[in-house]
Design an enzyme around this catalytic site. Sequence first.
Site, short mmCIF file in Angstrom:
data_model
loop_
_atom_site.label_atom_id
_atom_site.label_comp_id
_atom_site.label_asym_id
_atom_site.label_seq_id
_atom_site.Cartn_x
_atom_site.Cartn_y
_atom_site.Cartn_z
CE LYS A 24 44.09 16.26 5.92
NZ LYS A 24 42.98 15.64 6.66
CB SER A 25 42.17 21.43 10.29
OG SER A 25 42.44 20.09 10.58
NE ARG A 38 37.81 7.88 9.41
CZ ARG A 38 38.49 9.00 9.35
NH1 ARG A 38 38.87 9.49 8.18
NH2 ARG A 38 38.80 9.65 10.45
CB SER A 52 35.98 14.02 17.92
OG SER A 52 35.73 14.35 16.57
N GLY A 112 37.17 12.41 6.36
CA GLY A 112 36.29 12.37 7.54
C GLY A 112 35.90 13.77 7.97
NE ARG A 122 46.19 7.53 10.29
CZ ARG A 122 45.90 8.81 10.09
NH1 ARG A 122 45.81 9.63 11.12
NH2 ARG A 122 45.71 9.27 8.87
NE ARG A 144 47.34 13.13 9.04
CZ ARG A 144 47.51 14.30 8.44
NH1 ARG A 144 48.72 14.65 7.99
NH2 ARG A 144 46.51 15.14 8.27
CG ASP A 155 45.55 14.08 12.31
OD1 ASP A 155 44.80 13.14 12.65
OD2 ASP A 155 45.12 15.15 11.83
C1 S3P Z 1 40.35 17.08 12.26
C2 S3P Z 1 40.16 16.49 13.48
C3 S3P Z 1 40.82 15.24 13.88
C4 S3P Z 1 41.96 14.88 12.96
C5 S3P Z 1 41.61 15.07 11.51
C6 S3P Z 1 41.24 16.51 11.24
C7 S3P Z 1 39.63 18.32 11.96
O1 S3P Z 1 39.85 14.19 13.83
O2 S3P Z 1 42.35 13.54 13.19
O3 S3P Z 1 42.70 14.72 10.68
O4 S3P Z 1 39.99 19.01 10.97
O5 S3P Z 1 38.70 18.67 12.70
P1 S3P Z 1 38.89 13.85 15.08
O6 S3P Z 1 37.96 14.97 15.26
O7 S3P Z 1 38.16 12.59 14.67
O8 S3P Z 1 39.82 13.63 16.23
#
Ligand code: S3P
Length: 439
Positions: A21-22, A122, A166, A94, A345, A386, A314
């Site tokens: 996904k990322s 959020r 983050s 997010g 969570r 999740r 995650d």
């Molecule tokens: C992500 C970063 C993480 C992760 C999210 C995906 C990303 O969040 O929890 O599912 O793709 O950069 P945080 O940056 O808030 O830790």
Amino acid sequence: MHYVVEPSALASGVVTVPGDKSISHRALILGGIAKGRTNISGFLPGEDCLATLAALKAMGVRIERPGDTRVIMEGCGADGLRAPSGPLDMGNSGTAMRLFAGLLSGQSFSSRLIGDASLSQRPMSRIIEPLTLMGAQIDSSAGKPPLLISGERSLSGIAYQLPVASAQVKSAILLAGLFADGEITVIEPATTRDHTERMLRTMGVEIRSGETQIVMPGGQSLTGADVSVPADLSSAAFIILATLLATDCEVTLVGVGVNPTRTGVIDILREMGAAISLDNVRLFGEEPVADIVVHSTELHGIEVDPARVSLAIDEFPLLFIAAAMAVGKTTFSGIGELRVKESDRIATMAAGLRALGIEVDETPDGAVVHGGVISGGSVKSGGDHRIAMSFAVAATRAGWPVRIEDTAAVDTSFPGFVQCLQSLGIGINSFDDDIGVSA
Ligand code: S3P
């Protein structure tokens, strides 16, 4: 939607889970502002990434989908995005909202980012603060979405120490930095996933990174590239745990991303006794990939090292299930960030585990989970993908069937989750709350 999962014996097999996904978000966003063609294979056609794709289309990026997991895009170049005709809907994502906030801070037009009920709760101050220091103007609803991002701001470089670990915040700053004068330095309190840095390099950007410091000259342009997206370790993790909890099973997960900023879950499970090996390690562009081979093993409780939290951020819902099924108790600390994910969570997992007969002591930034026997019954997922998938894995080892409420969000990250578990012999069915069985 809800699931009903029967206690089941998992079968050995070979599985390919959907794309990361990322990395899919980043390939789209960076491809959208690159010069020339970006050709993506292994793309995750989940709702989160489709929200990113729709937003780019709304800003004039030409995108074709020759197949579910194939995307071909003609990037607009650094100054080529155009004003969308309405708000950009980030859905549940997010990542999409925070990365676009960075990108859009540097555009010549204003834009509005909205999201669903969960995303609207959020925290966004964490990106508003550094982007404002760079010169952006972002209005929010008391630090939460919707975000109104003003255009025609000139951005300057920044040296910024992240208050929370983050990758989304780091990436928002780097994306804004592509439109800024001067140098961008980001210092992290702990290493977070570095897919943005790797994808920027793939597309020709000069960027230097150490373990927790990233330096990038501002105002750079990108060149489109061929991107092969690895399978998502965060999705593979559900199958890994289902295999560990089964009896005498071996499952191989093919072509999974094993970027060291993501493999905390493997290290933590190994410390709990898991037999997991990485075969055929190779590179997809800048991203390491492997076939992951898992054997059923009895797990034991541990004290999870807080230094590993950002590398497994995650996977904690799933690790709570591992802890519930392990011998002895497992202590989690330093995971306060979990309270501001798609749901709280820590609280949602604690409530669900208690409903299934497991003892959990909750703390402000963690929990102690006492290994035990999972009964059956009904659990709430809080609309969190999740958590829904974690309880589906737990249910394979329950005393009797488990009903998991509010499972529609699973499609944000793991389309085909139900079919994937069914292919391994697990008795899981998805029900539309109005109609009946749908998968
Ligand atoms: C992500 C970063 C993480 C992760 C999210 C995906 C990303 O969040 O929890 O599912 O793709 O950069 P945080 O940056 O808030 O830790």
